[in-house]
Design a protein around this motif. Structure first.
Motif, mmCIF file in Angstrom:
data_model
loop_
_atom_site.group_PDB
_atom_site.id
_atom_site.type_symbol
_atom_site.label_atom_id
_atom_site.label_comp_id
_atom_site.label_asym_id
_atom_site.label_seq_id
_atom_site.Cartn_x
_atom_site.Cartn_y
_atom_site.Cartn_z
ATOM 1 N N THR A 97 0.843 -1.185 0.000
ATOM 2 C CA THR A 97 0.000 0.000 0.000
ATOM 3 C C THR A 97 0.884 1.242 0.000
ATOM 4 O O THR A 97 1.808 1.355 0.797
ATOM 5 C CB THR A 97 -0.919 0.023 1.237
ATOM 6 N N LEU A 98 0.606 2.149 -0.912
ATOM 7 C CA LEU A 98 1.322 3.420 -1.013
ATOM 8 C C LEU A 98 0.331 4.527 -0.681
ATOM 9 O O LEU A 98 -0.631 4.749 -1.413
ATOM 10 C CB LEU A 98 1.884 3.620 -2.422
ATOM 11 N N THR A 99 0.560 5.212 0.437
ATOM 12 C CA THR A 99 -0.340 6.282 0.870
ATOM 13 C C THR A 99 0.238 7.617 0.439
ATOM 14 O O THR A 99 1.357 7.968 0.809
ATOM 15 C CB THR A 99 -0.533 6.242 2.392
ATOM 16 N N ILE A 100 -0.551 8.354 -0.346
ATOM 17 C CA ILE A 100 -0.101 9.612 -0.941
ATOM 18 C C ILE A 100 -0.939 10.753 -0.387
ATOM 19 O O ILE A 100 -2.166 10.724 -0.465
ATOM 20 C CB ILE A 100 -0.242 9.577 -2.482
ATOM 21 N N ALA A 101 -0.277 11.762 0.166
ATOM 22 C CA ALA A 101 -0.952 12.985 0.587
ATOM 23 C C ALA A 101 -0.777 14.019 -0.508
ATOM 24 O O ALA A 101 0.341 14.251 -0.986
ATOM 25 C CB ALA A 101 -0.358 13.499 1.894
ATOM 26 N N VAL A 102 -1.876 14.635 -0.915
ATOM 27 C CA VAL A 102 -1.812 15.571 -2.035
ATOM 28 C C VAL A 102 -2.774 16.718 -1.787
ATOM 29 O O VAL A 102 -3.868 16.527 -1.247
ATOM 30 C CB VAL A 102 -2.141 14.843 -3.367
ATOM 31 N N GLN A 103 -2.350 17.930 -2.144
ATOM 32 C CA GLN A 103 -3.246 19.069 -2.053
ATOM 33 C C GLN A 103 -4.390 18.859 -3.054
ATOM 34 O O GLN A 103 -4.165 18.422 -4.178
ATOM 35 C CB GLN A 103 -2.463 20.351 -2.299
ATOM 36 N N PRO A 104 -5.629 19.126 -2.638
ATOM 37 C CA PRO A 104 -6.807 18.666 -3.397
ATOM 38 C C PRO A 104 -6.820 19.035 -4.877
ATOM 39 O O PRO A 104 -7.040 18.171 -5.732
ATOM 40 C CB PRO A 104 -7.976 19.303 -2.650
ATOM 41 N N VAL A 128 -3.469 4.676 -1.970
ATOM 42 C CA VAL A 128 -4.450 5.372 -1.125
ATOM 43 C C VAL A 128 -4.085 6.843 -1.155
ATOM 44 O O VAL A 128 -2.945 7.206 -0.860
ATOM 45 C CB VAL A 128 -4.421 4.852 0.323
ATOM 46 N N THR A 129 -5.026 7.715 -1.521
ATOM 47 C CA THR A 129 -4.744 9.143 -1.561
ATOM 48 C C THR A 129 -5.506 9.865 -0.455
ATOM 49 O O THR A 129 -6.641 9.519 -0.143
ATOM 50 C CB THR A 129 -5.117 9.768 -2.909
ATOM 51 N N LYS A 130 -4.853 10.868 0.124
ATOM 52 C CA LYS A 130 -5.467 11.707 1.143
ATOM 53 C C LYS A 130 -5.299 13.157 0.721
ATOM 54 O O LYS A 130 -4.192 13.584 0.407
ATOM 55 C CB LYS A 130 -4.811 11.479 2.512
ATOM 56 N N GLY A 131 -6.388 13.906 0.724
ATOM 57 C CA GLY A 131 -6.346 15.298 0.297
ATOM 58 C C GLY A 131 -6.330 16.251 1.466
ATOM 59 O O GLY A 131 -7.155 16.164 2.368
ATOM 60 N N ASP A 132 -5.364 17.163 1.451
ATOM 61 C CA ASP A 132 -5.307 18.196 2.472
ATOM 62 C C ASP A 132 -4.465 19.338 1.918
ATOM 63 O O ASP A 132 -3.464 19.112 1.238
ATOM 64 C CB ASP A 132 -4.688 17.677 3.767
#
Length: 301
Positions: A97-104, A128-132
Motif C-alpha cells: 500500500t502506497l499512501t499519498i498525501a496531495v493538495q486537493p 491510497v490518496t489523502k487530500g489536504d
C-alpha cells in the motif's frame, strides 16, 4: 525505570462501548461478551487508573468528570491502534500500500489524470490518496508520499522538485465584454473569485504589474482552487490560480485567459518522502514515475 500503567485493550474497548451506549447490557451485545465480563473489565480499569469512571444510580449510568476526560483519550488510543493495524496490513509481500498525501486541486487536475499509468506499471501497489491543503508530517501521519507546493523543505524528508506553478487569471468567455478588457481597472470591476487557501493571491498578482486595486479581497470565496476553477466555468467571475490547474479547460475553450500577464511562481511543486524510506521499492518506483511525468506531455483530454 518507572513501571508503566498499561490497562488491557479489552478493558479500554469495554469502557468505550459502555460510555457509547450508557448501558452494560448493550455494550456486552456489541462486544459479544457477557454483562458480568463487561462489569469485571470496568472494575479492573477503574482500579488501574484509581478513578471512578461511571456514576451508577437507579436512573442509569453517567460518566464522572474523570470518565468524560478519559473517554476522549481512550477513543484516540483505539483509533490509533486500528489505523496502525490497517497500515501494517498493507505491507504484504505480494501487495503493498502506497499512501499519498496531495493538495486537493493538484490531485484532481494533475495527479489523478495520470495515475492510471502508474497503476498499470505497478499493479501490485495499492494506492491510497489523502487530500489536504497543508503539508503532512510524513512519519506521524503514516504517509509514504507527499505532493505539495512550497519551498522544498519538510522535516526529516527528501524533497524532489517537480515544476513551478505560474499564476494566471481565467474566466468563462461569456462574462467578458465583446471587445475584451482594456485595462486592469476594467478587470477589477468584474467579480473576482477568492480562494480561502491563498487569500493574498489577487493582491500579489496586481502588485507584480504595479497596479493598486480598490479592493483585492472582494468577491465570492471558496476553500480550494478546484472549487474556484468550477466557479469560473459556471460564469461566477474571474478566477486566479496556478495556470496548470486550468490547462484542460483552456484547451477545450471552457475557459479563456482575459489578461495576458502570467505571474512567475514564487515556489514549486515537490514530491517528498521520509528520508529513511528512500530505498523502499514502492517509494522509489513512485518518485521515479512522478519525476518522469513532470517532464512529459500532458495526458490527452
Amino acid at each position: 525505570m518507572q513501571k508503566r500503567i498499561m490497562p488491557s485493550m479489552m478493558a479500554l474497548q469495554c469502557f468505550e462501548a459502555v460510555a457509547r451506549h450508557m448501558s452494560f447490557t448493550l455494550a456486552a451485545q456489541d462486544l459479544f461478551l457477557t454483562q458480568s465480563a463487561i462489569s469485571k473489565q470496568i472494575a479492573q480499569l477503574e482500579a488501574t487508573v484509581c478513578q471512578t469512571l461511571f456514576h451508577r444510580s437507579a436512573r442509569g449510568l453517567s460518566l464522572t468528570p474523570a470518565g468524560r476526560m478519559y473517554l476522549g483519550e481512550v477513543r484516540s488510543i483505539l483509533n490509533q491502534v486500528d489505523a496502525s493495524a490497517r497500515y501494517v496490513m498493507g505491507y504484504g509481500e505480494a501487495d503493498e500500500t502506497l499512501t499519498i498525501a496531495v493538495q486537493p486541486t493538484f490531485g484532481i487536475t494533475w495527479l489523478v489524470p495520470r495515475l492510471r499509468l502508474f497503476l498499470q506499471a505497478y499493479p501490485h501497489i495499492q494506492v491510497v490518496t489523502k487530500g489536504d491543503a497543508r503539508p503532512f508530517d510524513l512519519m506521524q501521519s503514516r504517509i509514504d508520499i507527499s505532493l505539495f507546493y512550497g519551498e522544498g523543505s519538510l522535516p526529516g524528508a527528501d524533497c524532489h522538485r517537480l515544476f513551478e506553478a505560474d499564476v494566471a487569471v481565467v474566466c468563462a468567455p461569456d462574462i467578458l465584454p465583446a471587445d475584451g478588457l482594456a485595462s486592469l481597472a476594467e478587470l477589477e470591476q468584474l467579480p473576482m473569485i477568492q480562494c480561502s487557501f491563498r487569500p493574498e493571491i489577487w493582491r500579489d498578482w496586481f502588485a507584480c504589474q504595479g497596479f493598486v486595486p480598490a479592493d483585492a479581497y472582494r468577491g465570492p470565496r471558496f476553500d480550494t482552487f478546484s472549487m474556484c476553477l468550477q466557479a469560473a466555468q459556471e460564469g461566477i467571475g474571474l478566477a486566479i490560480m496556478p495556470r496548470m490547474f486550468a490547462e484542460q479547460a483552456l484547451a477545450q475553450g471552457r475557459l479563456v485567459q482575459p489578461w495576458p500577464f502570467v505571474q512567475p511562481s514564487d515556489g514549486a511543486y515537490y514530491v517528498a518522502h521520509a528520508s529513511p524510506c528512500a530505498a523502499l521499492p514502492k517509494i522509489r518506483h513512485f518518485v521515479d514515475w512522478v519525476l518522469a511525468q513532470a517532464h512529459a506531455s500532458p495526458p490527452s483530454a
